[in-house]
Scaffold this active site. Structure first.
Site, PDB file in Angstrom:
ATOM      1  N   LYS A 216      46.444  43.354  41.155  1.00  0.00           N
ATOM      2  CA  LYS A 216      45.589  42.342  40.247  1.00  0.00           C
ATOM      3  C   LYS A 216      46.548  41.751  38.948  1.00  0.00           C
ATOM      4  O   LYS A 216      47.883  41.610  39.420  1.00  0.00           O
ATOM      5  CB  LYS A 216      44.324  42.933  39.658  1.00  0.00           C
ATOM      6  CG  LYS A 216      43.543  43.751  40.492  1.00  0.00           C
ATOM      7  CD  LYS A 216      42.196  44.049  39.891  1.00  0.00           C
ATOM      8  CE  LYS A 216      41.616  45.124  41.143  1.00  0.00           C
ATOM      9  NZ  LYS A 216      40.275  45.170  40.897  1.00  0.00           N
TER      10      LYS A 216
ATOM     11  N   GLU B 156      37.132  39.186  43.608  1.00  0.00           N
ATOM     12  CA  GLU B 156      37.161  38.463  41.997  1.00  0.00           C
ATOM     13  C   GLU B 156      37.455  37.183  42.181  1.00  0.00           C
ATOM     14  O   GLU B 156      37.130  36.218  41.367  1.00  0.00           O
ATOM     15  CB  GLU B 156      38.392  39.357  41.273  1.00  0.00           C
ATOM     16  CG  GLU B 156      37.943  40.729  40.731  1.00  0.00           C
ATOM     17  CD  GLU B 156      38.794  41.740  40.811  1.00  0.00           C
ATOM     18  OE1 GLU B 156      40.053  41.600  40.840  1.00  0.00           O
ATOM     19  OE2 GLU B 156      38.497  42.943  40.988  1.00  0.00           O
TER      20      GLU B 156
ATOM     21  N   ASN C 258      46.231  46.423  45.295  1.00  0.00           N
ATOM     22  CA  ASN C 258      46.059  45.509  44.497  1.00  0.00           C
ATOM     23  C   ASN C 258      46.313  45.724  43.232  1.00  0.00           C
ATOM     24  O   ASN C 258      45.505  46.364  42.384  1.00  0.00           O
ATOM     25  CB  ASN C 258      44.638  44.941  45.130  1.00  0.00           C
ATOM     26  CG  ASN C 258      44.257  43.750  44.324  1.00  0.00           C
ATOM     27  OD1 ASN C 258      45.069  43.081  43.550  1.00  0.00           O
ATOM     28  ND2 ASN C 258      42.985  43.288  44.184  1.00  0.00           N
TER      29      ASN C 258
ATOM     30  N   GLY D  82      36.011  48.514  41.083  1.00  0.00           N
ATOM     31  CA  GLY D  82      36.351  48.865  39.687  1.00  0.00           C
ATOM     32  C   GLY D  82      35.178  49.308  38.958  1.00  0.00           C
ATOM     33  O   GLY D  82      35.262  49.521  37.561  1.00  0.00           O
TER      34      GLY D  82
ATOM     35  N   GLU E 187      34.899  45.663  51.289  1.00  0.00           N
ATOM     36  CA  GLU E 187      34.732  46.011  49.761  1.00  0.00           C
ATOM     37  C   GLU E 187      33.536  45.609  49.120  1.00  0.00           C
ATOM     38  O   GLU E 187      33.409  44.535  48.574  1.00  0.00           O
ATOM     39  CB  GLU E 187      35.824  45.360  48.885  1.00  0.00           C
ATOM     40  CG  GLU E 187      37.412  45.641  49.347  1.00  0.00           C
ATOM     41  CD  GLU E 187      38.287  45.499  48.342  1.00  0.00           C
ATOM     42  OE1 GLU E 187      39.084  46.444  47.929  1.00  0.00           O
ATOM     43  OE2 GLU E 187      38.406  44.473  47.704  1.00  0.00           O
TER      44      GLU E 187
ATOM     45  N   HIS F 103      39.277  38.118  48.152  1.00  0.00           N
ATOM     46  CA  HIS F 103      38.930  39.231  47.158  1.00  0.00           C
ATOM     47  C   HIS F 103      37.729  38.753  46.477  1.00  0.00           C
ATOM     48  O   HIS F 103      37.665  37.660  46.111  1.00  0.00           O
ATOM     49  CB  HIS F 103      40.017  39.441  46.326  1.00  0.00           C
ATOM     50  CG  HIS F 103      39.835  40.724  45.680  1.00  0.00           C
ATOM     51  ND1 HIS F 103      39.308  40.897  44.485  1.00  0.00           N
ATOM     52  CD2 HIS F 103      40.285  42.023  45.884  1.00  0.00           C
ATOM     53  CE1 HIS F 103      39.270  42.037  44.115  1.00  0.00           C
ATOM     54  NE2 HIS F 103      39.913  42.837  44.802  1.00  0.00           N
TER      55      HIS F 103
ATOM     56  N   SER G 153      36.781  51.843  44.277  1.00  0.00           N
ATOM     57  CA  SER G 153      37.163  53.059  43.702  1.00  0.00           C
ATOM     58  C   SER G 153      37.521  54.092  44.582  1.00  0.00           C
ATOM     59  O   SER G 153      37.209  55.391  44.256  1.00  0.00           O
ATOM     60  CB  SER G 153      35.563  53.291  43.229  1.00  0.00           C
ATOM     61  OG  SER G 153      35.090  52.396  42.191  1.00  0.00           O
TER      62      SER G 153
HETATM   63  C1  PEP Z   1      40.173  46.116  44.606  1.00  0.00           C
HETATM   64  O1  PEP Z   1      40.502  45.641  43.514  1.00  0.00           O
HETATM   65  O2  PEP Z   1      40.398  45.646  45.786  1.00  0.00           O
HETATM   66  C2  PEP Z   1      39.622  47.511  44.470  1.00  0.00           C
HETATM   67  C3  PEP Z   1      39.056  48.063  45.553  1.00  0.00           C
HETATM   68  O3  PEP Z   1      39.502  47.757  43.050  1.00  0.00           O
HETATM   69  P1  PEP Z   1      39.356  49.365  42.651  1.00  0.00           P
HETATM   70  O4  PEP Z   1      40.073  50.300  43.614  1.00  0.00           O
HETATM   71  O5  PEP Z   1      39.733  49.576  41.122  1.00  0.00           O
HETATM   72  O6  PEP Z   1      37.721  49.620  42.886  1.00  0.00           O
END
Ligand code: PEP
Length: 251
Positions: free
Chosen positions: A10, A99, A8, A176, A170, A97, A215
């Site tokens: 973003k 966000e 992703n 992040g 997630e 997601h 992460s």
């Molecule tokens: C994501 O944006 O779905 C995500 C898992 O980000 P990160 O890997 O940076 O934690």
């Protein structure tokens, strides 16, 4: 079932950077990509065609849109439709997601409508779910997974080819932040996700891929991908550089 190694991007990368990252990734990965793995990139809308161009003709490489709206066209300023994503070269869409839920205010109902609509319009869909740290501390992991999944697939056709739907677990507190969920936490959450999917879809739920996101990095991917009910990963930060994401894809 092929493991789905998804990225992703973003709101990062202009068109030139997206093209070169996708080209480099293809070069680093395509000869070595195991039969049982697939690569999926969610670039910003403006770069979908460039990533599709870079992946053209490559077996096991896919492109998706990070969001879409509930109509094919109309007076919906700022929005984009599944058919527009497909026209740009996308085969997948992303819904729910964290966000979009927590920064942009999307609720379970809208996420469910988008998931069903994208599938109806011919996109494959990756539906994201996951609890906040307050919900985890309050013992609400199962409640959140059950609620977000039930709402997320409420209007999805139960005859759907299960390869067209993926669920990304997630935990919001791991996205992040550099903080990865522990193996036990991941196996527990993925087990609960599988159980709920079985309740909702019957046996075919065993063929719906459940990805872990939060992460993921080259150093931790092999441990995560070998856990029970982990059928792939969804990666944010560590997917932006081609060498780092190539290591994850092959890791
Ligand atoms: C994501 O944006 O779905 C995500 C898992 O980000 P990160 O890997 O940076 O934690």
């Amino acid at each position: 079932m092929k493991k789905l190694m998804a990225a992703n991007w973003k709101m990062y990368k202009n068109r030139a950077d997206a093209l070169s990252t996708a080209q480099e990734l293809r070069k680093l990965v395509s000869d070595k990509l195991p039969e049982d793995r697939e690569v999926l990139i969610f670039p910003p809308f403006t770069s979908i065609d460039r990533v599709a161009e870079a992946f053209s003709g490559a077996q096991g490489f896919h492109v998706g849109g990070q969001d879409y709206y509930l109509h094919e066209e109309g007076a919906y300023t700022g929005e984009i439709s599944p058919s527009m994503l497909k026209d740009a070269g996308a085969g997948w869409g992303l819904t729910g997601h964290s966000e979009r839920r927590h920064v942009l205010g999307e609720d379970d109902e809208l996420v469910g409508q988008k998931t069903a609509y994208g599938l109806q319009q011919g996109l494959n869909v990756c539906l994201c779910i996951g609890e906040t740290i307050e919900q985890r501390k309050g013992g609400k992991v199962q409640e959140v997974i059950d609620r977000q999944l039930a709402a997320g697939v409420r209007n999805v056709d139960r005859d759907l080819d299960p390869a067209r739907l993926a669920v990304a677990y997630e935990p919001v507190w791991a996205i992040g932040t550099g903080e990865v969920a522990g193996s036990e936490e991941i196996e527990e959450a993925h087990g609960l996700t599988r159980k709920k999917l079985l309740e909702l879809f019957g046996d075919k739920a065993n063929e719906i891929r459940i990805l872990y996101g939060g992460s993921v990095k080259p150093a931790n991917v092999s441990g995560i991908i070998s856990l029970d009910n982990v059928d792939g990963v969804l990666v944010g930060g560590a997917s932006l550089a081609s060498d780092s994401f190539a290591e994850i894809v092959l890791g």
